[in-house]
Design a protein around this motif. Sequence first.
Motif, PDB file in Angstrom:
ATOM      1  N   VAL A  65       0.840  -1.190   0.000  1.00  0.00           N
ATOM      2  CA  VAL A  65       0.000   0.000   0.000  1.00  0.00           C
ATOM      3  C   VAL A  65       0.880   1.246   0.000  1.00  0.00           C
ATOM      4  O   VAL A  65       1.807   1.371   0.796  1.00  0.00           O
ATOM      5  N   GLY A  66       0.599   2.158  -0.932  1.00  0.00           N
ATOM      6  CA  GLY A  66       1.360   3.390  -1.023  1.00  0.00           C
ATOM      7  C   GLY A  66       2.709   3.255  -1.681  1.00  0.00           C
ATOM      8  O   GLY A  66       3.473   4.214  -1.732  1.00  0.00           O
ATOM      9  N   GLY A  67       3.041   2.085  -2.230  1.00  0.00           N
ATOM     10  CA  GLY A  67       4.351   1.877  -2.825  1.00  0.00           C
ATOM     11  C   GLY A  67       4.324   1.914  -4.343  1.00  0.00           C
ATOM     12  O   GLY A  67       3.309   2.205  -4.965  1.00  0.00           O
ATOM     13  N   ASP A  68       5.482   1.621  -4.938  1.00  0.00           N
ATOM     14  CA  ASP A  68       5.643   1.579  -6.391  1.00  0.00           C
ATOM     15  C   ASP A  68       6.062   0.179  -6.803  1.00  0.00           C
ATOM     16  O   ASP A  68       6.776  -0.508  -6.065  1.00  0.00           O
ATOM     17  N   TYR A  69       5.657  -0.201  -8.012  1.00  0.00           N
ATOM     18  CA  TYR A  69       6.100  -1.484  -8.549  1.00  0.00           C
ATOM     19  C   TYR A  69       6.319  -1.286 -10.038  1.00  0.00           C
ATOM     20  O   TYR A  69       5.388  -0.970 -10.776  1.00  0.00           O
ATOM     21  N   THR A  70       7.542  -1.422 -10.487  1.00  0.00           N
ATOM     22  CA  THR A  70       7.876  -1.219 -11.894  1.00  0.00           C
ATOM     23  C   THR A  70       8.541  -2.460 -12.455  1.00  0.00           C
ATOM     24  O   THR A  70       9.500  -2.966 -11.883  1.00  0.00           O
ATOM     25  N   THR A  71       8.036  -2.932 -13.577  1.00  0.00           N
ATOM     26  CA  THR A  71       8.647  -4.035 -14.313  1.00  0.00           C
ATOM     27  C   THR A  71       9.127  -3.503 -15.652  1.00  0.00           C
ATOM     28  O   THR A  71       8.349  -2.901 -16.395  1.00  0.00           O
ATOM     29  N   GLU A  72      10.405  -3.714 -15.955  1.00  0.00           N
ATOM     30  CA  GLU A  72      10.961  -3.264 -17.231  1.00  0.00           C
ATOM     31  C   GLU A  72      11.550  -4.459 -17.962  1.00  0.00           C
ATOM     32  O   GLU A  72      12.304  -5.250 -17.394  1.00  0.00           O
ATOM     33  N   ILE A  73      11.195  -4.576 -19.250  1.00  0.00           N
ATOM     34  CA  ILE A  73      11.666  -5.678 -20.087  1.00  0.00           C
ATOM     35  C   ILE A  73      12.298  -5.079 -21.339  1.00  0.00           C
ATOM     36  O   ILE A  73      11.602  -4.474 -22.163  1.00  0.00           O
ATOM     37  N   ASN A  74      13.605  -5.241 -21.488  1.00  0.00           N
ATOM     38  CA  ASN A  74      14.337  -4.626 -22.591  1.00  0.00           C
ATOM     39  C   ASN A  74      15.176  -5.653 -23.340  1.00  0.00           C
ATOM     40  O   ASN A  74      15.721  -6.585 -22.735  1.00  0.00           O
ATOM     41  N   ASP A  75      15.273  -5.489 -24.655  1.00  0.00           N
ATOM     42  CA  ASP A  75      16.154  -6.308 -25.497  1.00  0.00           C
ATOM     43  C   ASP A  75      15.931  -7.802 -25.254  1.00  0.00           C
ATOM     44  O   ASP A  75      16.894  -8.578 -25.178  1.00  0.00           O
ATOM     45  N   SER A  76      14.678  -8.193 -25.132  1.00  0.00           N
ATOM     46  CA  SER A  76      14.365  -9.569 -24.755  1.00  0.00           C
ATOM     47  C   SER A  76      13.320 -10.176 -25.691  1.00  0.00           C
ATOM     48  O   SER A  76      12.631  -9.470 -26.426  1.00  0.00           O
ATOM     49  N   THR A  77      13.234 -11.508 -25.634  1.00  0.00           N
ATOM     50  CA  THR A  77      12.240 -12.255 -26.401  1.00  0.00           C
ATOM     51  C   THR A  77      11.503 -13.184 -25.449  1.00  0.00           C
ATOM     52  O   THR A  77      12.123 -14.022 -24.798  1.00  0.00           O
ATOM     53  N   LEU A  78      10.183 -13.023 -25.361  1.00  0.00           N
ATOM     54  CA  LEU A  78       9.376 -13.831 -24.455  1.00  0.00           C
ATOM     55  C   LEU A  78       8.241 -14.489 -25.228  1.00  0.00           C
ATOM     56  O   LEU A  78       7.449 -13.810 -25.891  1.00  0.00           O
ATOM     57  N   TRP A  79       8.184 -15.823 -25.153  1.00  0.00           N
ATOM     58  CA  TRP A  79       7.112 -16.601 -25.774  1.00  0.00           C
ATOM     59  C   TRP A  79       6.420 -17.433 -24.703  1.00  0.00           C
ATOM     60  O   TRP A  79       7.063 -17.960 -23.795  1.00  0.00           O
ATOM     61  N   ALA A  80       5.100 -17.557 -24.818  1.00  0.00           N
ATOM     62  CA  ALA A  80       4.329 -18.374 -23.882  1.00  0.00           C
ATOM     63  C   ALA A  80       3.078 -18.888 -24.591  1.00  0.00           C
ATOM     64  O   ALA A  80       2.791 -18.515 -25.734  1.00  0.00           O
ATOM     65  N   ASN A  81       2.341 -19.758 -23.900  1.00  0.00           N
ATOM     66  CA  ASN A  81       1.109 -20.306 -24.461  1.00  0.00           C
ATOM     67  C   ASN A  81      -0.106 -19.439 -24.166  1.00  0.00           C
ATOM     68  O   ASN A  81      -1.180 -19.658 -24.729  1.00  0.00           O
ATOM     69  N   SER A  82       0.041 -18.487 -23.263  1.00  0.00           N
ATOM     70  CA  SER A  82      -1.088 -17.662 -22.869  1.00  0.00           C
ATOM     71  C   SER A  82      -0.586 -16.258 -22.577  1.00  0.00           C
ATOM     72  O   SER A  82       0.376 -15.810 -23.191  1.00  0.00           O
ATOM     73  N   THR A  83      -1.210 -15.550 -21.646  1.00  0.00           N
ATOM     74  CA  THR A  83      -0.812 -14.191 -21.311  1.00  0.00           C
ATOM     75  C   THR A  83       0.664 -14.135 -20.912  1.00  0.00           C
ATOM     76  O   THR A  83       1.111 -14.912 -20.080  1.00  0.00           O
ATOM     77  N   ILE A  84       1.403 -13.199 -21.500  1.00  0.00           N
ATOM     78  CA  ILE A  84       2.832 -13.097 -21.219  1.00  0.00           C
ATOM     79  C   ILE A  84       3.098 -12.136 -20.061  1.00  0.00           C
ATOM     80  O   ILE A  84       3.813 -12.463 -19.128  1.00  0.00           O
ATOM     81  N   VAL A  85       2.529 -10.940 -20.121  1.00  0.00           N
ATOM     82  CA  VAL A  85       2.684  -9.964 -19.037  1.00  0.00           C
ATOM     83  C   VAL A  85       1.315  -9.697 -18.430  1.00  0.00           C
ATOM     84  O   VAL A  85       0.393  -9.264 -19.128  1.00  0.00           O
ATOM     85  N   ASN A  86       1.180  -9.966 -17.134  1.00  0.00           N
ATOM     86  CA  ASN A  86      -0.061  -9.720 -16.412  1.00  0.00           C
ATOM     87  C   ASN A  86       0.226  -8.720 -15.310  1.00  0.00           C
ATOM     88  O   ASN A  86       1.047  -8.970 -14.435  1.00  0.00           O
ATOM     89  N   ALA A  87      -0.434  -7.555 -15.358  1.00  0.00           N
ATOM     90  CA  ALA A  87      -0.147  -6.486 -14.401  1.00  0.00           C
ATOM     91  C   ALA A  87      -1.430  -5.991 -13.763  1.00  0.00           C
ATOM     92  O   ALA A  87      -2.393  -5.668 -14.456  1.00  0.00           O
TER      93      ALA A  87
END
Length: 284
Positions: A65-87
């Motif tokens: 509560v009251g905080g920050d959450y940052t996800t950064e994805i750079n120069d990458s390759t991501l494959w999956a069978n369903s949702t890749i990034v869930n935020a």
Amino acid sequence: GNGALGSTGTAAKSTGPGTDKSYIAAIAGKIKSNIAYGGGTDVALVNVDISGGWVHGVGAGNAPVGGDYTTEINDSTLWANSTIVNASDGGSSGAFSRVRVLSRDSTFGIYNNTSNLRHHWYCNPGVSLRATRVRFVGKSAGYSVHHYGSSGKSPEYAVFTDCYVGPEVQDGILCCENGLVMVTGGIFEPLDRGVVVSHDAIISQCLFKGRIVNGLSKGVGVSGFATPRLVRIDLCTFESSRLDLRGVGSIYQLGNSIFRNKAKIDYNNGQSILQDTGGNMFLE
């Protein structure tokens, strides 16, 4: 498709050991140099290759509560069978103050998703998004970016620059309903809609290539016809795709754009621009 924007990802493994404090500090500094914010929990993927039969890719959220959450994805390759990034921004509970997903020069691919409830990026509307030279590819019945939900929050920003949506993805970007969205320099080749606006939006210098599925694909469409919005579309090219711009009390500004029936299809409903009487359109 043969869109040249974005990156295919170059790394087979992450760079730097996870216990290297100077490496971690450098990455944290890199994130915070993009957007100024006060502390919190950060996750960075740089030069990462994820493939195989993973169900999901990256989960982002659950900030204190009251905080920050940052996800950064750079120069990458991501494959999956369903949702890749869930935020998640905490939904209607208001538990999270700031949640962000940032990415550049990366590829997100879905192998074969047949559910329209699964997306490359699946984010609550209060999550701030920035994608630069990002490719959304593979075969998916969902959106490339689903930035929508019931939390009622507004993101700090939602910016998509020089991104690409491939020809086997059902829809491109579903924009949040509570803030301004900026889409610039993208190439959109989805089966149906390239950008779906739900609130105010600026769309410029984009190429929308219609796939001619079920009659006529929509380069730019709308979600929620009863929601007033201000949408500016400028310097865009629509190839065998159209504008579906409706919404009571909305204002649409269209300028310096080109419409081409490149496939020479005789559409049953062949308007290049579809608008109802509830809004106003200004052509330049």
